[in-house]
Design an enzyme around this catalytic site. Structure first.
Site, mmCIF file in Angstrom:
data_model
loop_
_atom_site.group_PDB
_atom_site.id
_atom_site.type_symbol
_atom_site.label_atom_id
_atom_site.label_comp_id
_atom_site.label_asym_id
_atom_site.label_seq_id
_atom_site.Cartn_x
_atom_site.Cartn_y
_atom_site.Cartn_z
ATOM 1 N N TYR A 1 -3.484 54.565 23.532
ATOM 2 C CA TYR A 1 -2.743 55.104 22.395
ATOM 3 C C TYR A 1 -1.987 56.365 22.806
ATOM 4 O O TYR A 1 -0.787 56.505 22.541
ATOM 5 C CB TYR A 1 -3.695 55.404 21.242
ATOM 6 C CG TYR A 1 -3.015 55.967 20.017
ATOM 7 C CD1 TYR A 1 -2.341 55.138 19.126
ATOM 8 C CD2 TYR A 1 -3.041 57.339 19.743
ATOM 9 C CE1 TYR A 1 -1.704 55.643 18.006
ATOM 10 C CE2 TYR A 1 -2.416 57.856 18.627
ATOM 11 C CZ TYR A 1 -1.748 57.010 17.759
ATOM 12 O OH TYR A 1 -1.124 57.535 16.655
ATOM 13 N N THR B 1 9.380 49.871 9.919
ATOM 14 C CA THR B 1 8.305 49.012 10.414
ATOM 15 C C THR B 1 6.960 49.621 10.022
ATOM 16 O O THR B 1 6.830 50.829 9.876
ATOM 17 C CB THR B 1 8.368 48.840 11.947
ATOM 18 O OG1 THR B 1 7.999 50.064 12.597
ATOM 19 C CG2 THR B 1 9.766 48.426 12.387
ATOM 20 N N SER C 1 2.853 61.189 17.879
ATOM 21 C CA SER C 1 1.534 61.724 17.564
ATOM 22 C C SER C 1 1.310 63.031 18.320
ATOM 23 O O SER C 1 1.918 63.266 19.373
ATOM 24 C CB SER C 1 0.447 60.720 17.961
ATOM 25 O OG SER C 1 -0.845 61.285 17.863
#
Length: 325
Positions: A194, A8, A172
């Site tokens: 995020y 993706t 992350s």
């Protein structure tokens, strides 16, 4: 038989770099599917991959992970096209409307936290989240829920007797526990959606291993390091391009002191490619695999333990709340 790999967010950045490296690693043995929101960009990415690998088998799949309808439609199409999936790279993600705190930046620039600040954006970035037509927080839906829904819908091609399949999440270094709350999984009330979504990604990967390993499905999470991609450039949208160019020597210098500054999508995809070369069942389900680049430019992968706090509680809460969503 060819390995079927779906990625993706594959039309740019780390996703596209991964696809290029996968085909360079094994062109003939792969059946690659690029799952992208923007069809035109996906077509351009496919053309670029085929230009360098003419014999490659590369399919396109239109999918927007922020849309429940789009994910369900794409999942149905995948089940029609493929009998199984060997690898599902869950890489699509957004960091919307970041606001940059210049004062905090210059304070941090001359502090002991300067490298951490550059690597994670901690203390200098906040984001204003949006709401999708489905009523979900946009970052939560795009980065986490859409992928979770995709996994659930693709169980028939991911969990097959006698086969193993691998989920690989792009997380992350900005996945901070302080940004996440079980009482606010979608991060409706916070300013770091995020960071919250990426910490939840780490926890969800652990939870999925508890739920699916007995069915031959394994989940791993990756940190690509500090990479210069469209997501990074979006942090300071008002910066002219030449300023980013001027900053690059600074980033190269910082890399002498920290190996997390991978800088390029190629380097950032190192851990994702490394996982492709491993047997899923041999991997540590509690590890987060980091892409690292030495001061001399050598790439390598290193595992670090994921924070396991509240994993069992998260598993129950997340599944229940997602059912309500």
């Amino acid at each position: 038989m060819k390995k079927v790999v779906l990625v993706t967010g594959a039309n740019s950045g780390i996703g596209l770099a991964l696809c290029e490296r996968l085909l360079s690693h094994d062109t003939e043995g792969l059946h690659l599917c690029l799952a992208c929101r923007n069809v035109q960009r996906a077509q351009a990415a496919r053309a670029a991959l085929l230009a360098s690998h003419p014999a490659a088998q590369v399919d396109l799949l239109q999918m927007d992970t922020s849309s429940v309808f789009s994910v369900l439609r794409a999942a149905q199409e995948v089940k029609v096209r493929y009998k199984w999936l060997d690898y599902l790279y869950l890489n699509a993600g957004i960091m919307p409307n970041p606001e940059f705190d210049a004062k905090a930046f210059f304070r941090g620039l001359f502090s002991s936290k300067a490298i951490t600040m550059f690597a994670t954006g901690e203390g200098i970035l906040t984001q204003k989240d949006g709401v999708t037509p489905d009523g979900l927080q946009q970052v939560f839906a795009t980065n986490l829920f859409g992928h979770f829904l995709l996994i659930r819908e693709l169980e028939p091609v991911l969990c097959q007797e006698g086969r193993t399949s691998q989920l690989v999440w792009t997380s992350s270094s900005n996945a901070n526990r302080s940004a996440f709350s079980l009482e606010d999984i979608q991060h409706r009330r916070g300013t770091q959606p995020y960071s919250s979504s990426k910490y939840a990604t780490d926890l969800l990967s652990l939870s999925l291993n508890q739920h699916y390993n007995k069915q031959g499905l394994y989940s791993s999470v990756v940190c690509p390091g500090f990479v210069m991609t469209n997501l990074t450039f979006g942090i300071l949208p008002s910066f002219p391009a030449f300023l980013w160019t001027l900053l690059m020597p600074v980033f190269w210098l910082i890399r002498v002191f920290t190996n997390t500054f991978t800088l390029t999508p190629y380097n950032g995809s190192e851990a994702l490619l490394w996982l492709f070369r491993q047997k899923p069942e041999s991997l540590d389900p509690y590890a987060k695999y980091h892409s690292l680049t030495s001061g001399l430019g050598n790439n390598y992968t290193q595992p670090h333990k994921v924070q396991q706090v509240t994993v069992d509680v998260f598993f129950v809460c997340f599944f229940k709340k997602c059912e309500l969503c």
